[in-house]
Scaffold this motif. Structure first.
Motif, short mmCIF file in Angstrom:
data_model
loop_
_atom_site.label_atom_id
_atom_site.label_comp_id
_atom_site.label_asym_id
_atom_site.label_seq_id
_atom_site.Cartn_x
_atom_site.Cartn_y
_atom_site.Cartn_z
N VAL A 279 0.87 -1.19 0.14
CA VAL A 279 -0.03 -0.03 0.05
C VAL A 279 0.89 1.01 -0.01
CG1 VAL A 279 -1.84 1.11 1.27
CG2 VAL A 279 -1.66 -1.22 1.25
N LEU A 280 0.65 2.08 -0.77
CA LEU A 280 1.56 3.24 -0.96
C LEU A 280 1.01 4.20 0.05
CD1 LEU A 280 1.13 4.05 -4.88
CD2 LEU A 280 3.14 2.95 -3.65
N ASP A 281 2.46 5.06 0.51
CA ASP A 281 1.97 5.98 1.93
C ASP A 281 0.78 6.71 1.53
OD1 ASP A 281 3.99 4.86 3.25
OD2 ASP A 281 5.43 6.32 2.49
N GLY A 282 0.63 7.41 0.37
CA GLY A 282 -0.41 8.33 0.18
C GLY A 282 -1.78 7.64 0.45
N LEU A 283 -2.00 6.42 -0.29
CA LEU A 283 -3.20 5.74 -0.12
C LEU A 283 -3.25 5.44 1.49
CD1 LEU A 283 -5.79 4.52 -1.57
CD2 LEU A 283 -4.12 2.51 -1.90
N LEU A 284 -2.36 4.94 2.07
CA LEU A 284 -2.42 4.62 3.49
C LEU A 284 -2.84 5.55 4.19
CD1 LEU A 284 -1.99 2.54 5.87
CD2 LEU A 284 0.40 3.09 5.81
N ARG A 285 -2.33 6.96 4.20
CA ARG A 285 -2.91 8.03 4.97
C ARG A 285 -4.33 8.42 4.47
NH1 ARG A 285 2.60 9.61 3.38
NH2 ARG A 285 1.77 10.84 1.61
N GLU A 286 -4.79 8.28 3.40
CA GLU A 286 -6.18 8.26 3.19
C GLU A 286 -7.00 7.50 3.87
OE1 GLU A 286 -7.67 9.43 -0.79
OE2 GLU A 286 -5.62 9.87 -1.59
N PHE A 287 -6.76 6.16 3.74
CA PHE A 287 -7.44 5.24 4.67
C PHE A 287 -7.25 5.52 6.19
CE2 PHE A 287 -6.49 1.59 1.27
CZ PHE A 287 -7.54 1.89 0.80
N GLU A 288 -6.48 6.13 6.63
CA GLU A 288 -6.31 6.05 8.05
C GLU A 288 -7.03 7.64 8.40
OE1 GLU A 288 -1.63 4.54 8.93
OE2 GLU A 288 -1.89 6.54 8.38
N ILE B 14 -9.86 8.51 6.43
CA ILE B 14 -11.12 8.20 6.28
C ILE B 14 -12.06 7.23 7.20
CG2 ILE B 14 -12.89 7.56 4.34
CD1 ILE B 14 -11.04 8.73 2.32
N GLY B 15 -11.08 6.05 7.42
CA GLY B 15 -11.69 4.95 8.23
C GLY B 15 -12.30 5.43 9.40
N PRO B 16 -11.85 6.32 10.37
CA PRO B 16 -12.39 6.59 11.59
C PRO B 16 -13.93 7.48 11.19
CG PRO B 16 -10.26 6.97 11.78
CD PRO B 16 -10.43 6.60 10.35
N LYS B 17 -13.69 8.20 10.30
CA LYS B 17 -15.22 8.96 9.77
C LYS B 17 -16.28 7.81 9.45
CE LYS B 17 -12.63 12.76 7.99
NZ LYS B 17 -12.43 13.79 6.86
N CYS B 18 -15.84 6.67 9.09
CA CYS B 18 -16.78 5.55 8.62
C CYS B 18 -17.01 4.65 9.92
CB CYS B 18 -16.29 4.79 7.25
SG CYS B 18 -15.91 5.87 6.05
N GLY B 19 -16.45 4.71 10.92
CA GLY B 19 -16.45 3.98 11.94
C GLY B 19 -15.63 2.77 11.99
N VAL B 20 -14.67 2.66 11.29
CA VAL B 20 -13.75 1.64 10.75
C VAL B 20 -12.34 2.25 10.75
CG1 VAL B 20 -13.12 -0.21 9.19
CG2 VAL B 20 -15.56 0.61 8.96
N PRO B 21 -11.60 2.07 11.94
CA PRO B 21 -10.42 2.58 12.09
C PRO B 21 -9.35 1.69 11.27
CG PRO B 21 -11.09 1.59 14.18
CD PRO B 21 -11.99 1.64 13.35
#
Length: 102
Positions: A69-78, A80-87
């Motif tokens: 997973v590229l760093d930029g994509l990982l940062r986006e997941f990190e 967006i995840g909590p906003k969706c209730g999925v850390p």
């Protein structure tokens, strides 16, 4: 039919192959092993690959090492995840930059 005199409509064709698997399997494995080894040798020996071989090696690697997973994509997941209730707490195996280099 396959030959049409009407030039406004394209001709259409079909192909049907019927195989008896038990009859074919007696010869298939041995023949494929010989054909693949011949193909690989003719295509360059140890460095050559047959279609699907890279995918198979990649699948094995991913099962062992995980998905890159590229760093930029990982940062986006990190983010967006909590906003969706999925850390999204991921421990990186190998870190890659956005350009794909290590």
């Amino acid at each position: 039919g396959l030959c049409r005199r009407d030039t406004k409509s394209p001709a259409k064709g079909a192909f049907l192959l019927v195989i008896n698997p038990p009859l074919l399997s007696k010869f298939y494995e041995d023949d494929m092993e010989v054909w693949i080894s011949h193909y690989l040798e003719a295509a360059g020996g140890a460095v050559s690959r047959y279609p699907g071989m890279n995918a198979s090696l990649t699948e094995t690697e991913r099962k062992t090492d995980g998905l890159p997973v590229l760093d930029g994509l990982l940062r986006e997941f990190e983010k967006i995840g909590p906003k969706c209730g999925v850390p999204f707490d991921l421990i990186p195996i190998n870190t890659k930059t956005d350009t794909g280099t290590t």
